[in-house]
Motif scaffolding. Sequence first.
Motif, short mmCIF file in Angstrom:
data_model
loop_
_atom_site.label_atom_id
_atom_site.label_comp_id
_atom_site.label_asym_id
_atom_site.label_seq_id
_atom_site.Cartn_x
_atom_site.Cartn_y
_atom_site.Cartn_z
N CYS A 33 0.83 -1.21 0.00
CA CYS A 33 0.00 0.00 0.00
C CYS A 33 0.87 1.26 0.00
N ARG A 34 1.92 1.24 0.78
CA ARG A 34 2.81 2.40 0.81
C ARG A 34 3.45 2.62 -0.57
N LEU A 37 0.90 4.17 -3.00
CA LEU A 37 0.68 5.59 -2.71
C LEU A 37 1.89 6.42 -3.12
N TYR A 42 2.31 10.51 -3.63
CA TYR A 42 1.96 10.92 -2.27
C TYR A 42 3.17 10.77 -1.33
N ALA A 44 3.73 9.06 1.39
CA ALA A 44 3.13 7.95 2.13
C ALA A 44 3.96 7.64 3.38
N VAL A 119 -0.57 2.70 7.23
CA VAL A 119 0.02 3.43 6.11
C VAL A 119 -0.96 4.53 5.74
N TYR A 120 -0.48 5.76 5.63
CA TYR A 120 -1.40 6.86 5.35
C TYR A 120 -0.73 7.93 4.50
N ALA A 121 -1.57 8.67 3.81
CA ALA A 121 -1.13 9.80 3.00
C ALA A 121 -2.27 10.81 2.96
#
Length: 400
Positions: A33-34, A37, A42, A44, A119-121
């Motif tokens: 996922c990272r 992104l 992004y 990430a 995991v975020y962005a």
Amino acid sequence: MSRLALTHIEHLAGVIGPRGTCTPQERQASAYCRRVLADLGYDARVQTFRVARSGWAPFSIGSGLMLLSLLAFLVLPPAAGRPLAALLVLFVTISTFMQLEFRPSPLGWLVPHGSSQNVYAVAPARGEPTQTIVVSGHVDTHRTPLAMASPLAFRLFRGLTTLGVISYVALSAMFVAGVFWPQSISPFVLVLPALIVAAVFIVTLQPEFTPFVPGANDNASGAAAVLALAAQLKAEPLERTQVWLLNSGAEEVGATGPVRLLLSHPELKDAAWLVVDTIAGRGAGPCLITAEHILFRLRADPGLLAVARAAATARPDLGVYEHYYRGLSSEHSPLAAAGCRSLALINFTPEGVLPNWHRPTDTVANVDPDVLDRTEQFIWGLLQRLDADTRSVEYRQAAE
């Protein structure tokens, strides 16, 4: 977006496969996922945190301790055994209620812990942002408990959990009474609650010896929808809304990921949270969760639900309907318990069943692209509607 999301589902559930919480496979899924992104441009980020490795263990430990308290009450000399039993049963009962209310619980502390991650962005708004929405889809998968082997098994499990809570409270009252009035409690009245507690112990211990599922529907579908949305937002940013894109970890052991992100980013307490979970099962459709209920009812945010209903009315072709989730919970419940505005999309069938839920059959072959596509369309329409006017009449009236 569905074609892109299907590609992500195939990688998460087909290439990586079962992704138990705190396992190397969950970390592989988060890394994937990272990478997706980051490839989209992004920034990430990964948030690592410690978490209990099992969501069942606090309850198997608690019921096991409850059985020990019964043994102490019946076998040890009354002067020592009854106070010990009363203290033990009160400890278990209070800790169980804390666990069910998504509060830190001593029973949870007794469970072996491991490392999970979010995991975020952030997808910025086109203009000056006036609101934040967090869209969350977890990457980890569950085991194969007998309690969820069929819709009937889950209904029986819901009944057992209710009886278990009643038995815990009843035993607490009886054991405390037995300390002060030793002749007031006959061993025969303990038989039924003891049998119920023993059943709780067996049912909550059994999952620990089962394999993890591939989790194509639950929840590669939700994680994939977040990744596909990230691509959509790159092409078409929302005008006044920044969107946090979250592929969370540790959902299957207590829906921990979003709360950990909230603790590290307290500004998200004012955000709207959209939980996307299990959205591609055959026979289902876009489904709004009006409330979740284990011990107490945790309702969807009325303002978000009002806007979602308006979005559903505007697109009758998507076939959106509603469901009241009883017996377990999603990431919505701990968010709502923390005071956040939250709404979950979990695609139950109209009969109230989650297709292939926590079963070995939760594979890529059983994903329904049409259901996935209609749900993604609805999510995009909901975000656009929130972006256009979160102070619309229906939102304002519901919030008031």
